[in-house]
Write a protein that holds these residues in place. Structure first.
Motif, PDB file in Angstrom:
ATOM      1  N   GLU A   1       3.246  -1.533   4.798  1.00  0.00           N
ATOM      2  CA  GLU A   1       4.380  -1.911   5.643  1.00  0.00           C
ATOM      3  C   GLU A   1       3.962  -2.304   7.050  1.00  0.00           C
ATOM      4  N   VAL A   2       2.853  -1.737   7.526  1.00  0.00           N
ATOM      5  CA  VAL A   2       2.324  -2.088   8.845  1.00  0.00           C
ATOM      6  C   VAL A   2       0.811  -2.207   8.729  1.00  0.00           C
ATOM      7  N   LEU A   3       0.216  -2.822   9.735  1.00  0.00           N
ATOM      8  CA  LEU A   3      -1.238  -2.966   9.789  1.00  0.00           C
ATOM      9  C   LEU A   3      -1.837  -1.813  10.578  1.00  0.00           C
ATOM     10  N   GLU A   4      -3.066  -1.466  10.274  1.00  0.00           N
ATOM     11  CA  GLU A   4      -3.739  -0.385  10.991  1.00  0.00           C
ATOM     12  C   GLU A   4      -3.873  -0.695  12.476  1.00  0.00           C
TER      13      GLU A   4
ATOM     14  N   PHE B   1      -1.254  12.133  10.748  1.00  0.00           N
ATOM     15  CA  PHE B   1      -2.626  12.610  10.603  1.00  0.00           C
ATOM     16  C   PHE B   1      -2.652  14.100  10.283  1.00  0.00           C
ATOM     17  N   THR B   2      -3.676  14.524   9.575  1.00  0.00           N
ATOM     18  CA  THR B   2      -3.983  15.952   9.512  1.00  0.00           C
ATOM     19  C   THR B   2      -4.698  16.282  10.826  1.00  0.00           C
ATOM     20  N   ASP B   3      -4.882  17.556  11.103  1.00  0.00           N
ATOM     21  CA  ASP B   3      -5.595  17.939  12.331  1.00  0.00           C
ATOM     22  C   ASP B   3      -7.015  17.385  12.334  1.00  0.00           C
ATOM     23  N   GLU B   4      -7.673  17.451  11.182  1.00  0.00           N
ATOM     24  CA  GLU B   4      -9.048  16.957  11.061  1.00  0.00           C
ATOM     25  C   GLU B   4      -9.106  15.444  11.294  1.00  0.00           C
ATOM     26  N   GLU B   5      -8.184  14.704  10.682  1.00  0.00           N
ATOM     27  CA  GLU B   5      -8.145  13.252  10.848  1.00  0.00           C
ATOM     28  C   GLU B   5      -7.875  12.881  12.304  1.00  0.00           C
TER      29      GLU B   5
ATOM     30  N   ARG C   1     -10.170   3.275   9.871  1.00  0.00           N
ATOM     31  CA  ARG C   1     -10.350   2.607   8.570  1.00  0.00           C
ATOM     32  C   ARG C   1     -10.916   3.578   7.535  1.00  0.00           C
ATOM     33  N   SER C   2     -11.866   4.422   7.935  1.00  0.00           N
ATOM     34  CA  SER C   2     -12.435   5.421   7.028  1.00  0.00           C
ATOM     35  C   SER C   2     -11.395   6.462   6.632  1.00  0.00           C
TER      36      SER C   2
ATOM     37  N   LEU D   1     -12.056  14.054   3.558  1.00  0.00           N
ATOM     38  CA  LEU D   1     -12.627  13.465   4.766  1.00  0.00           C
ATOM     39  C   LEU D   1     -13.907  14.169   5.196  1.00  0.00           C
ATOM     40  N   GLU D   2     -13.932  15.489   5.092  1.00  0.00           N
ATOM     41  CA  GLU D   2     -15.134  16.242   5.478  1.00  0.00           C
ATOM     42  C   GLU D   2     -16.311  15.876   4.575  1.00  0.00           C
ATOM     43  N   GLU D   3     -16.038  15.733   3.285  1.00  0.00           N
ATOM     44  CA  GLU D   3     -17.090  15.351   2.337  1.00  0.00           C
ATOM     45  C   GLU D   3     -17.597  13.949   2.640  1.00  0.00           C
TER      46      GLU D   3
END
Length: 103
Positions: free
Chosen positions: A11-14, A39-43, A55-56, A67-69
């Motif tokens: 719906e939207v671009l990054e 976002f999560t806290d980590e993100e 992007r990642s 994400l941690e992995e």
């Protein structure tokens, strides 16, 4: 729907994240920016430190990758790449000495 979900739904671009941050600043929302964006806290911590990581983060979310992995794998890959580059440098140094270009 939060920014992260909107991007994943197409719906939207990054690149529109700044618009969402501005919207949060103008709003009277009682939630933190991380929650407002989805976002999560980590993100969020990663994005604040490295905005190019968005992007990642989106890739991991879309593909169900922890994400941690992913971060650990990326770091291991960087170490291996640096190691390879050092090996290449050593090989170049030996060649320069062997061919008399360096004493």
């Amino acid at each position: 729907m939060k920014f992260i979900q909107k991007v994943l739904e197409g719906e939207v671009l990054e690149t529109e994240i700044d618009d969402f941050v501005e919207q949060w600043h103008r709003s009277s929302a009682n939630e933190q920016l991380a929650a407002f964006l989805g976002f999560t806290d980590e993100e969020y911590a990663l994005w604040v430190e490295q905005p190019e990581s968005l992007r990642s983060i989106l890739f991991c979310r879309k593909n169900g990758i922890d994400l941690e992995e992913a971060s650990a794998w990326r770091e291991a890959h960087r170490v291996a790449a640096r190691s390879q580059q050092r090996g290449d440098a050593d090989e170049l140094l030996r060649w320069l000495k062997r061919t008399g270009r360096l004493e």
